[in-house]
Design an enzyme around this catalytic site. Structure first.
Site, mmCIF file in Angstrom:
data_model
loop_
_atom_site.group_PDB
_atom_site.id
_atom_site.type_symbol
_atom_site.label_atom_id
_atom_site.label_comp_id
_atom_site.label_asym_id
_atom_site.label_seq_id
_atom_site.Cartn_x
_atom_site.Cartn_y
_atom_site.Cartn_z
ATOM 1 N NE ARG A 174 -3.646 -2.433 0.180
ATOM 2 C CZ ARG A 174 -3.317 -3.628 -0.310
ATOM 3 N NH1 ARG A 174 -2.166 -3.767 -0.965
ATOM 4 N NH2 ARG A 174 -4.111 -4.671 -0.186
ATOM 5 C CB SER A 250 -10.218 -1.270 3.135
ATOM 6 O OG SER A 250 -9.432 -1.616 4.234
ATOM 7 C CD GLU A 368 -6.475 1.061 2.041
ATOM 8 O OE1 GLU A 368 -6.668 0.806 0.844
ATOM 9 O OE2 GLU A 368 -6.546 0.202 2.934
#
Length: 377
Positions: A174, A250, A368
């Protein structure tokens, strides 16, 4: 494959409310909003904004962003450039260049329908193509890095349009060199796909849903359909008709911690060793005393953020008293907007969850979404 090539154009957005441009539907007004719909317009607009010295913000699909209720006191560039070009193609491989504003899942849908494998497990991820390499999106055993060849990038420091290879992007879990601070704009992304009717099931949850073993080959369309069903069951497919899908998807990344910290968790806490490298053999000539072995490398372990949240006392569907932001009833990783939530309410719930996990397990969750004018932890 030529029918995948297309173009579209657009105009300036009718509203400057950033809630209208984000999937979680929070965010106040923009001082100024541009919506370039061609690549040349995008490059020219960005360069002009940089030359003016404006405080600036990019929005693509708006799926990974929480914007403050006060809005953004600067220039917002909503990237609406769309187009897919075939760079090269033969019986076995396909190379394409995709403009940054192209919706990610529409790209995956078209590729899968035409029998090109390499991104099928990334089905259903919201957002645009330009955002995909910035955080190296991934799901169910695939990451965008496995198909990405590089990006065309408008570099802030030089003002030049440059090509960055996957190696130069320094992709990780990520993350990328862009997410870690290289400033600029993704203009287009280059991908390489393989002609294949099947895909390898690399992730246990996906293999279970497919009723196969990890490592088995499965039709690519079946992989896509199963991934979409799995994501929908967790409120991770953004559907405007589904209340539980008004979210960022998410909300927290799965923490990566040293193995000794993971060992302190209860035995039922899910964990995955992510860099278990084999120890190399050491050859020592006869009669020589071998050097002492190096200290063992500290292995890193990925944990389940959803498990940490639930076991810290935050059940699915949880909301703070009087708040219109809530944890999804389907998945603990999604924070949803229950009609009319504010960015302040989303932020308050995010910080509450992170504080509980930190207090209970000593592990700091990382949001995130990009936070614009709000604090999420």
């Amino acid at each position: 494959m030529n029918d995948i090539v297309h173009r579209s154009s657009g105009a300036l957005a009718d509203s400057t409310m950033l809630a209208d441009l984000t999937t979680i539907r929070v965010g106040g007004p923009a001082h100024e909003l541009f919506r370039p719909t061609t690549e040349n317009e995008l490059v020219d607009t960005v360069r002009t904004v940089w030359q003016r010295g404006d405080h600036w913000l990019l929005i693509g699909g708006g799926s990974n962003m929480v914007v403050a209720d006060e809005g953004f006191d600067g220039t917002v560039i909503h990237i609406a450039t769309r187009g897919i070009d075939v760079v090269s193609q033969d019986d076995n491989s396909l190379r394409i260049r995709v403009q940054a504003g192209e919706p990610w899942d529409r790209l995956v849908e078209r590729l899968v329908a035409r029998g090109w494998a390499g991104m099928e497990a990334l089905s259903g991820i919201p957002g645009s193509v330009g955002a995909a390499p910035i955080q190296n999106i991934g799901a169910y055993g695939q990451e965008v890095s496995s198909a990405l060849e590089g990006i065309d990038f408008l570099d802030y420091s030089s003002g030049k349009l440059v090509h960055l290879s996957t190696a130069e992007l320094e992709l990780g879990y990520r993350t990328s060199v862009i997410k870690r601070g290289r400033v600029g704009v993704v203009v287009a992304a280059h991908f390489a796909l393989t002609a294949s009717p099947t895909s390898t099931a690399r992730y246990q949850q996906l293999a279970t849903a497919l009723s196969v073993n990890v490592g088995d080959e499965v039709p690519v369309q079946q992989v896509r359909d199963t991934v979409l069903a799995l994501r929908a069951s967790k409120a991770m497919v953004l559907d405007p008709n589904e209340p539980d899908s008004v979210s960022c998807g998410s909300f927290f990344t799965n923490p990566i911690v040293p193995e000794n910290i993971a060992r302190a968790l209860p035995a039922d806490a899910p964990r995955w060793v992510i860099d278990d490298e084999p120890v190399a053999d050491i050859v020592v000539p006869l009669g020589e005393t071998p050097a002492p072995p190096p200290p063992p490398k500290q292995r890193m372990v990925k944990l389940s953020a959803a498990w940490l949240i639930e076991h810290s006392g935050v059940p699915k569907g949880f909301r703070l008293p009087g708040s219109r932001a809530a944890v999804s009833t389907k998945h603990s990783l999604a924070i949803v907007n229950r009609t009319g939530a504010t960015a302040a309410e989303v932020s308050e719930l995010s910080r509450y969850i992170a504080a509980l996990v930190l207090s209970r397990y000593g592990i700091r969750l990382q949001p995130e979404p990009v936070a614009v004018g709000v604090e999420l932890t």
